[in-house]
Design a protein around this motif. Sequence first.
Motif, PDB file in Angstrom:
ATOM      1  N   ASP A   4     -10.382   2.231   4.950  1.00 52.35           N
ATOM      2  CA  ASP A   4     -10.527   3.069   6.137  1.00 52.35           C
ATOM      3  C   ASP A   4     -11.954   3.589   6.188  1.00 52.35           C
ATOM      4  O   ASP A   4     -12.328   4.468   5.417  1.00 52.35           O
ATOM      5  CB  ASP A   4      -9.520   4.229   6.048  1.00 52.35           C
ATOM      6  CG  ASP A   4      -9.538   5.067   7.321  1.00 52.35           C
ATOM      7  OD1 ASP A   4     -10.398   4.819   8.203  1.00 52.35           O
ATOM      8  OD2 ASP A   4      -8.685   5.965   7.435  1.00 52.35           O
ATOM      9  N   LEU A   5     -12.736   3.017   7.073  1.00 52.81           N
ATOM     10  CA  LEU A   5     -14.131   3.472   7.227  1.00 52.81           C
ATOM     11  C   LEU A   5     -14.291   4.279   8.510  1.00 52.81           C
ATOM     12  O   LEU A   5     -15.387   4.412   9.048  1.00 52.81           O
ATOM     13  CB  LEU A   5     -15.086   2.273   7.232  1.00 52.81           C
ATOM     14  CG  LEU A   5     -15.172   1.456   5.940  1.00 52.81           C
ATOM     15  CD1 LEU A   5     -16.123   0.273   6.098  1.00 52.81           C
ATOM     16  CD2 LEU A   5     -15.635   2.331   4.772  1.00 52.81           C
ATOM     17  N   GLY A   6     -13.152   4.770   9.041  1.00 48.78           N
ATOM     18  CA  GLY A   6     -13.188   5.502  10.306  1.00 48.78           C
ATOM     19  C   GLY A   6     -13.070   4.545  11.476  1.00 48.78           C
ATOM     20  O   GLY A   6     -13.102   3.323  11.310  1.00 48.78           O
ATOM     21  N   GLY A   7     -12.924   5.098  12.671  1.00 48.45           N
ATOM     22  CA  GLY A   7     -12.762   4.250  13.856  1.00 48.45           C
ATOM     23  C   GLY A   7     -11.340   3.742  13.949  1.00 48.45           C
ATOM     24  O   GLY A   7     -10.538   3.984  13.052  1.00 48.45           O
ATOM     25  N   PRO A   8     -11.039   3.008  15.025  1.00 47.57           N
ATOM     26  CA  PRO A   8      -9.661   2.531  15.140  1.00 47.57           C
ATOM     27  C   PRO A   8      -9.386   1.465  14.094  1.00 47.57           C
ATOM     28  O   PRO A   8     -10.233   0.621  13.817  1.00 47.57           O
ATOM     29  CB  PRO A   8      -9.611   1.929  16.549  1.00 47.57           C
ATOM     30  CG  PRO A   8     -11.026   1.643  16.906  1.00 47.57           C
ATOM     31  CD  PRO A   8     -11.894   2.576  16.129  1.00 47.57           C
ATOM     32  N   GLY A   9      -8.238   1.530  13.471  1.00 45.45           N
ATOM     33  CA  GLY A   9      -7.825   0.498  12.529  1.00 45.45           C
ATOM     34  C   GLY A   9      -8.516   0.604  11.189  1.00 45.45           C
ATOM     35  O   GLY A   9      -9.038   1.639  10.791  1.00 45.45           O
ATOM     36  N   LEU A  10      -8.511  -0.535  10.481  1.00 50.80           N
ATOM     37  CA  LEU A  10      -9.046  -0.604   9.119  1.00 50.80           C
ATOM     38  C   LEU A  10     -10.063  -1.744   9.047  1.00 50.80           C
ATOM     39  O   LEU A  10     -10.062  -2.645   9.888  1.00 50.80           O
ATOM     40  CB  LEU A  10      -7.904  -0.868   8.133  1.00 50.80           C
ATOM     41  CG  LEU A  10      -6.768   0.166   8.126  1.00 50.80           C
ATOM     42  CD1 LEU A  10      -5.591  -0.343   7.297  1.00 50.80           C
ATOM     43  CD2 LEU A  10      -7.267   1.504   7.591  1.00 50.80           C
ATOM     44  N   THR A  11     -10.885  -1.728   8.005  1.00 46.62           N
ATOM     45  CA  THR A  11     -11.936  -2.745   7.853  1.00 46.62           C
ATOM     46  C   THR A  11     -11.602  -3.651   6.670  1.00 46.62           C
ATOM     47  O   THR A  11     -11.368  -3.156   5.568  1.00 46.62           O
ATOM     48  CB  THR A  11     -13.295  -2.051   7.592  1.00 46.62           C
ATOM     49  OG1 THR A  11     -13.555  -1.164   8.683  1.00 46.62           O
ATOM     50  CG2 THR A  11     -14.427  -3.061   7.469  1.00 46.62           C
ATOM     51  N   PRO A  12     -11.595  -4.990   6.889  1.00 49.01           N
ATOM     52  CA  PRO A  12     -11.366  -5.883   5.752  1.00 49.01           C
ATOM     53  C   PRO A  12     -12.626  -5.987   4.895  1.00 49.01           C
ATOM     54  O   PRO A  12     -13.732  -6.083   5.418  1.00 49.01           O
ATOM     55  CB  PRO A  12     -11.046  -7.227   6.408  1.00 49.01           C
ATOM     56  CG  PRO A  12     -11.605  -7.158   7.774  1.00 49.01           C
ATOM     57  CD  PRO A  12     -11.734  -5.720   8.152  1.00 49.01           C
ATOM     58  N   VAL A  13     -12.433  -5.932   3.568  1.00 45.38           N
ATOM     59  CA  VAL A  13     -13.559  -6.054   2.633  1.00 45.38           C
ATOM     60  C   VAL A  13     -13.180  -7.040   1.525  1.00 45.38           C
ATOM     61  O   VAL A  13     -12.004  -7.309   1.296  1.00 45.38           O
ATOM     62  CB  VAL A  13     -13.943  -4.702   1.988  1.00 45.38           C
ATOM     63  CG1 VAL A  13     -14.506  -3.732   3.010  1.00 45.38           C
ATOM     64  CG2 VAL A  13     -12.748  -4.072   1.266  1.00 45.38           C
ATOM     65  N   GLY A  14     -14.197  -7.569   0.843  1.00 44.26           N
ATOM     66  CA  GLY A  14     -13.943  -8.446  -0.295  1.00 44.26           C
ATOM     67  C   GLY A  14     -14.489  -9.843  -0.058  1.00 44.26           C
ATOM     68  O   GLY A  14     -14.916 -10.192   1.040  1.00 44.26           O
ATOM     69  N   TYR A  15     -14.450 -10.647  -1.125  1.00 43.83           N
ATOM     70  CA  TYR A  15     -15.058 -11.978  -1.007  1.00 43.83           C
ATOM     71  C   TYR A  15     -14.240 -12.909  -0.107  1.00 43.83           C
ATOM     72  O   TYR A  15     -14.771 -13.873   0.428  1.00 43.83           O
ATOM     73  CB  TYR A  15     -15.330 -12.599  -2.378  1.00 43.83           C
ATOM     74  CG  TYR A  15     -14.146 -12.869  -3.280  1.00 43.83           C
ATOM     75  CD1 TYR A  15     -13.420 -14.044  -3.174  1.00 43.83           C
ATOM     76  CD2 TYR A  15     -13.772 -11.964  -4.262  1.00 43.83           C
ATOM     77  CE1 TYR A  15     -12.359 -14.298  -4.020  1.00 43.83           C
ATOM     78  CE2 TYR A  15     -12.721 -12.218  -5.106  1.00 43.83           C
ATOM     79  CZ  TYR A  15     -12.004 -13.383  -4.989  1.00 43.83           C
ATOM     80  OH  TYR A  15     -10.952 -13.643  -5.812  1.00 43.83           O
ATOM     81  N   GLY A  16     -12.958 -12.615   0.087  1.00 43.86           N
ATOM     82  CA  GLY A  16     -12.159 -13.405   1.040  1.00 43.86           C
ATOM     83  C   GLY A  16     -12.716 -13.247   2.444  1.00 43.86           C
ATOM     84  O   GLY A  16     -12.841 -14.217   3.194  1.00 43.86           O
ATOM     85  N   TYR A  17     -13.068 -12.008   2.797  1.00 46.46           N
ATOM     86  CA  TYR A  17     -13.678 -11.773   4.108  1.00 46.46           C
ATOM     87  C   TYR A  17     -15.091 -12.368   4.160  1.00 46.46           C
ATOM     88  O   TYR A  17     -15.447 -13.069   5.102  1.00 46.46           O
ATOM     89  CB  TYR A  17     -13.721 -10.265   4.424  1.00 46.46           C
ATOM     90  CG  TYR A  17     -14.590  -9.995   5.633  1.00 46.46           C
ATOM     91  CD1 TYR A  17     -14.181 -10.401   6.906  1.00 46.46           C
ATOM     92  CD2 TYR A  17     -15.852  -9.414   5.500  1.00 46.46           C
ATOM     93  CE1 TYR A  17     -14.995 -10.208   8.012  1.00 46.46           C
ATOM     94  CE2 TYR A  17     -16.666  -9.216   6.606  1.00 46.46           C
ATOM     95  CZ  TYR A  17     -16.233  -9.618   7.853  1.00 46.46           C
ATOM     96  OH  TYR A  17     -17.043  -9.447   8.946  1.00 46.46           O
ATOM     97  N   ARG A  18     -15.874 -12.117   3.116  1.00 46.63           N
ATOM     98  CA  ARG A  18     -17.282 -12.575   3.139  1.00 46.63           C
ATOM     99  C   ARG A  18     -17.367 -14.095   3.257  1.00 46.63           C
ATOM    100  O   ARG A  18     -18.264 -14.635   3.910  1.00 46.63           O
ATOM    101  CB  ARG A  18     -18.021 -12.115   1.876  1.00 46.63           C
ATOM    102  CG  ARG A  18     -18.233 -10.622   1.799  1.00 46.63           C
ATOM    103  CD  ARG A  18     -19.308 -10.261   0.778  1.00 46.63           C
ATOM    104  NE  ARG A  18     -18.974 -10.650  -0.584  1.00 46.63           N
ATOM    105  CZ  ARG A  18     -18.226  -9.923  -1.430  1.00 46.63           C
ATOM    106  NH1 ARG A  18     -17.733  -8.766  -1.043  1.00 46.63           N
ATOM    107  NH2 ARG A  18     -17.984 -10.345  -2.656  1.00 46.63           N
TER     108      ARG A  18
END
Length: 413
Positions: free
Chosen positions: A322-336
């Motif tokens: 949760d970095l703020g804003g609507p929803g959530l942010t995907p992180v990690g090497y799967g996303y990258r």
Amino acid sequence: MKPQVLIVGGGMITHDQLLPSLYQMQRQSRIGEISVCALRGSDWQPLMDAPDLAEAFPRQSFRGFPDSGDPDVPQRDLFRELIARMPPHGIVVVAVPDHLHFEVVMTALQHDQHVCSVKPLVLKHEEALEIGREAYARGLAVGVEYHKRFDDRSLMARRKYRAGLFGEFKLGTACLLEKWHYRHSNFQNWMTTANSDAFTYIGCHYVDLVHFITGLLPAAVSVYGIPDRYPNGNTGFLWTDARIVWNNGACLNVQNALGFPDAAPGTNTQGLVMYCKGESDGALISHSDQYRGLKYSYTQKGGDPGATIYAEPSPDYFQYVDLGGPGLTPVGYGYRSVEYIIQTCLRVGSETGSLARRQAMLTEIDATGIMATPANSSYNELVIEAARESILHGGKMVSIEHSPEAAFAEALL
Ligand SMILES: NC(=O)c1ccc[n+]([C@@H]2O[C@H](COP(=O)([O-])OP(=O)(O)OC[C@H]3O[C@@H](n4cnc5c(N)ncnc54)[C@H](O)[C@@H]3O)[C@@H](O)[C@H]2O)c1
């Protein structure tokens, strides 16, 4: 108009990694409309209804296909029509079972679409070369999604190995065992002895990684497989032990299975140890890829298959924060990893005017070797072909022949 993206295949990997990564890029206005074509209408509906995707991307959705007819009747060729309708220089993301990748990738290329394919690109080396030729002739990017390459520890090891800090790889051991409950998933319908095996499905990650780190190429393969029954009665090689001999004589052992206990912490167990030889001492690379230092004991067990009260989650592959804003942010090497490949497709696709310029970009991408492409990673298909021959003959050692065309591609590495 931003390029359209069509995901062909709406199963586990689309839910866990591909669709959320693409949603994130859509949220950043880097790609346009996202469609998902599965085999049946009923196959993509769970993605539309998935609570985690709705929570992370509350304002986003995709167009699901098949969108007419009986949702339980397969429409095997619908992806062809959908690809034919896409404007040139869109992106097709290939997420169907392994043995169907070739026809989806070739259909995409023949309609001037860039491609991001889950691993393995294809099961036959000749098919990888054909894809490479077609893509180059048309100036299209094809990226193979070997996401372990984008784990920072892999990039660290690669840089230090290539700087000579680990000497020369000699002996190694790797494993990736998925949990037992995987046997109950759709795998039981396609990961059968005739199509694939635990090594072909998951072991290829570590073969690719050893090449990625060292630049060495596989020279011979032996895979011993133990057939076992899925819950639906189909038979698969669900336990495998592979030996890969490399072109410097080094040897890597890889164990894979759908058999890690459901009660064990973590979603699987996996890791890589490489013993190396320096000038006057040994050298070592040791990655625990499952236990990454986190110990969580929850108040209750989660609802996902294989969930445990005590868990050792990986913060590194794919998480929502949760970095703020609507929803959530995907992180990690799967996303990258997905982001890198899609961004590369967008970069090549933005050169719509000049085939020669796109071809020059493709040559540079192949030579850089960070993104796996048909030209720079077709040793993986050689390993898979040899592995399939070996496993069907009780684990005999199969040498890898490097064709002149493959040797040319390898010269890039
Ligand atoms: N770690 C990894 O890199 C990783 C992990 C999981 C899966 N994968 C790869 O992803 C691919 C898919 O795996 P999965 O676990 O999502 O499988 P899955 O069985 O959960 O899903 C397969 C999907 O393909 C669809 N499909 C089958 N035939 C089709 C057709 N003719 N047209 C359109 N859609 C069709 C099905 O409807 C289903 O949605 C495999 O190649 C697998 O090896 C890679």
